[in-house]
Scaffold this active site. Structure first.
Site, PDB file in Angstrom:
ATOM      1  N   HIS A 145      64.288  55.675  -6.667  1.00 31.30           N
ATOM      2  CA  HIS A 145      66.000  54.467  -6.197  1.00 31.30           C
ATOM      3  C   HIS A 145      65.220  53.295  -5.465  1.00 31.30           C
ATOM      4  O   HIS A 145      65.643  52.416  -5.511  1.00 31.30           O
ATOM      5  CB  HIS A 145      66.924  55.212  -6.116  1.00 31.30           C
ATOM      6  CG  HIS A 145      67.465  54.312  -6.106  1.00 31.30           C
ATOM      7  ND1 HIS A 145      68.115  54.164  -7.487  1.00 31.30           N
ATOM      8  CD2 HIS A 145      68.728  53.565  -5.510  1.00 31.30           C
ATOM      9  CE1 HIS A 145      69.405  52.944  -7.217  1.00 31.30           C
ATOM     10  NE2 HIS A 145      69.401  52.995  -5.925  1.00 31.30           N
ATOM     11  N   HIS A 159      68.121  46.932   1.764  1.00 28.64           N
ATOM     12  CA  HIS A 159      68.522  45.748   1.211  1.00 28.64           C
ATOM     13  C   HIS A 159      67.687  44.110   1.723  1.00 28.64           C
ATOM     14  O   HIS A 159      67.982  43.394   1.365  1.00 28.64           O
ATOM     15  CB  HIS A 159      69.275  45.426   0.296  1.00 28.64           C
ATOM     16  CG  HIS A 159      69.581  46.595  -1.174  1.00 28.64           C
ATOM     17  ND1 HIS A 159      69.266  46.090  -1.256  1.00 28.64           N
ATOM     18  CD2 HIS A 159      70.894  47.705  -1.126  1.00 28.64           C
ATOM     19  CE1 HIS A 159      68.994  47.045  -2.611  1.00 28.64           C
ATOM     20  NE2 HIS A 159      70.708  48.099  -2.617  1.00 28.64           N
TER      21      HIS A 159
END
Ligand SMILES: [Zn+2]
Length: 261
Positions: free
Chosen positions: A221, A248
């Site tokens: 993931h 992120h």
């Protein structure tokens, strides 16, 4: 490689992760060369992206759309470059926490080639982004290969993986990899709100899917998230990428660094 869009519109809906409301998104065919455009005004680029509560967002203020990374990853996996995204509720549906619902929706809508060539980004020099705990590093290579080591508290499986990111590897070994993360909410409540049919387990303060869809699902993931964030560049990247404890914010800094090359 040619640019791609979809043949017909497709709609997804579900609960949002951030504001807990029911949200929906319609994906529509795009014009050749337009890029991926959210709500008619926000083009998916590294410069317009930001991070909120561990999700990637595009735009600002009331126009901001969060949780775009799993859609962008699906676009990357299918090579979709030109798309109109109409979203309500300020974020995209969380679905099962993977990219698979988006991947399937795009696939169902029919991915079509456009009459325009797409040049991959090959000139990555020696791009580097780092923060206190991790780094991302790229070296030029003929294809995309990602080696990732992740911080996975309490996870008993492998936390390191190296993959050649081909369309087949994406479809079978990445699209369906579900997210994990801290969750204050009761698992039962969370599952009901998102209509999640699989079991969840809390380990070391982090919530994981109990039964894995594939080996090393959490680190897969992390790779998926990185692929989604890099699709902000609007074209495939050909590079050997080393990702150590990515997140992120780091991914976006890395995308901006690559864009500047
Ligand atoms: Zn994710």
């Amino acid at each position: 490689v040619n640019r791609r869009t979809i043949r017909q519109p497709v709609r997804l809906s579900g609960a949002g992760l951030l504001n807990r409301r029911r949200v929906s998104v319609v994906l529509k065919p795009g014009r050749t060369g337009q890029g991926i455009i959210f709500n008619e005004r926000i083009k998916a680029t590294p410069g317009r992206a930001s991070v909120k509560e561990h999700t990637t967002c595009l735009g600002r203020g009331r126009n901001r759309v969060c949780m775009v990374e799993h859609l962008l990853a699906a676009c990357a996996g299918l090579g979709v470059t030109d798309l109109n995204v109409e979203s309500t509720g300020g974020e995209l549906p969380f679905c099962d926490g993977s990219s698979l619902p988006y991947f399937s929706a795009l696939d169902q809508a029919g991915v079509v080639e456009l009459d325009a060539e797409l040049t991959p980004l090959t000139d990555v020099g020696s791009c580097l982004a780092r923060d206190k705990t991790g780094f991302l590093w790229a070296e030029p290579a003929p294809c995309l290969r990602i080696t990732c080591i992740a911080a996975l508290l309490g996870y008993p499986g492998p936390d390191e993986l190296s993959l050649d990111v081909t369309p087949a590897v994406f479809a079978k070994g990445l699209a369906g990899a579900r997210t994990c993360g801290p969750l204050a909410e009761e698992l039962r409540v969370f599952r009901r709100r998102h209509g999640i049919g699989f079991r969840l387990v809390r380990r070391g303060g982090v919530v994981y899917p109990k039964d894995e869809r594939m080996e090393a699902e959490p680190v897969r993931h992390k790779i998926l998230d990185l692929i989604g964030d890099l699709w902000l560049l609007g074209r495939p990247v050909c590079a050997d990428i080393y990702a150590s404890f990515p997140n992120h914010k780091l991914n976006l800094a890395f995308a901006r660094e690559m864009e500047a090359q």
